[in-house]
Design an enzyme around this catalytic site. Structure first.
Site, short mmCIF file in Angstrom:
data_model
loop_
_atom_site.label_atom_id
_atom_site.label_comp_id
_atom_site.label_asym_id
_atom_site.label_seq_id
_atom_site.Cartn_x
_atom_site.Cartn_y
_atom_site.Cartn_z
N ASP A 1 -15.88 9.27 8.55
CA ASP A 1 -14.83 8.27 8.38
C ASP A 1 -13.49 8.98 8.35
O ASP A 1 -13.41 10.16 7.95
CB ASP A 1 -15.04 7.47 7.08
CG ASP A 1 -14.34 6.12 7.12
OD1 ASP A 1 -15.03 5.11 7.40
OD2 ASP A 1 -13.12 6.06 6.88
N ARG B 1 0.80 -1.22 0.00
CA ARG B 1 0.00 0.00 0.00
C ARG B 1 0.84 1.27 0.00
O ARG B 1 0.52 2.25 -0.68
CB ARG B 1 -0.93 -0.01 1.21
CG ARG B 1 -1.91 -1.17 1.20
CD ARG B 1 -2.94 -1.05 0.07
NE ARG B 1 -3.78 -2.21 0.00
CZ ARG B 1 -4.82 -2.43 0.79
NH1 ARG B 1 -5.13 -1.55 1.71
NH2 ARG B 1 -5.53 -3.53 0.65
#
Length: 296
Positions: free
Chosen positions: A162, A61
């Protein structure tokens, strides 16, 4: 929602790794010390406990971020981050290490319980979805309110938050692959979605009246203050607490309690158990909690 830390979707692609015999060669350098620093930083920033076996995921990632900056060593990338505590790269760092696994009406048993609860609510309904991911959960809540409250749903408010700003951008767009939407009841699809045509073929968009019920905001549950205001009829905190340690879980639950109406409901994920973490809540059943002093 929920946010999960998962293995890389493609072990040879986005991480820049390739196989040579039985060996995996990489063009970027990730040392044991680098991995430890990453684990410490994501815990400090987002409260996420990154397991030891997630090293491959971390390389995969974050490799994109190193290449974006023209770097070859994770040490250099982390040093840049730590020297600039307010840099926007921290947002990219956090987004890279969170993956969002969600679906419309996930954990279906929660939504009839929500419907029954809000049907008898006095005054406008106020709900917080605290790990909104790409929007499927808050939109499912909105659809439930529209089905249950009819005209009263116009006064309902859903706050969806979020930490992942990329996920929130997708949520605000309200556009999803049709194969994801087809899993829903046909009547719901017709009532709540618009089918894409032409260049949007294969996509479906949440109808404006559903989108209008939801306000999306970036929020880190570890932040000293939250841009949300109760009291809430329900708080959804599903499939995120399992990635925090007990100390963080306890602190978050303690902050939830004063934001809830006396008879409010707290929805947890199927693998989460708050009973042994906080004395502020008691289990009502089916991973749904109420305030310990609610009298229910």
């Amino acid at each position: 929602m929920g946010r999960i830390l998962s293995e890389p979707r493609d072990g040879s692609g986005e991480g820049g790794a390739w196989a040579t015999g039985n060996q995996i060669e990489r063009d970027l350098i990730l040392t044991d010390a680098d991995f430890l620093r990453i684990r410490e930083l994501i815990y400090q920033r987002a409260g996420i406990v990154l397991a030891e076996h997630k090293r491959e995921m971390v390389y995969s990632r974050l490799a994109r971020r190193l290449r974006h900056h023209g770097l070859t060593r994770f040490t250099d990338y982390l040093t840049r981050l730590e020297r600039q505590p307010d840099a926007r790269e921290w947002e990219a760092f956090t987004n890279a290490l969170t993956t969002n696994l969600t679906a419309f009406f996930r954990e279906t048993h929660h939504f009839p319980l929500l419907a029954e609860h809000v049907r008898h609510a006095a005054g406008p309904v106020n709900i917080w979805c605290s790990a909104a991911s790409t929007g499927e959960e808050p939109y499912s809540i909105a659809m439930t309110l529209l089905e249950t409250l009819g005209g009263r749903a116009a006064n309902a408010r859903i706050i969806a938050t979020d930490i992942d700003t990329d996920a929130l951008a997708k949520a605000q767009a309200g556009i999803y692959p049709q194969e994801q939407v087809r899993k829903l009841d046909e009547a719901r699809v017709k009532r709540f979605f618009q089918k894409g045509t032409g260049s949007h073929a294969g996509l479906a968009r949440v109808r404006p009246e559903v989108m209008a019920m939801v306000e999306f905001l970036p929020l880190n549950l570890l932040a000293p203050s939250w841009p949300v205001k109760g009291p809430f009829d329900a708080i959804f905190c599903r499939n995120i607490m399992i990635y925090f340690d007990k100390q963080t879980q306890t602190a978050i639950l303690k902050r939830f309690a004063p934001l809830m109406k006396r008879d409010g409901l707290l929805f947890a994920g199927h693998s989460e158990n708050f009973s042994y973490i906080s004395n502020a809540f008691k289990l009502r059943g089916q991973t749904v909690y109420t305030l310990a002093d609610s009298g229910r």
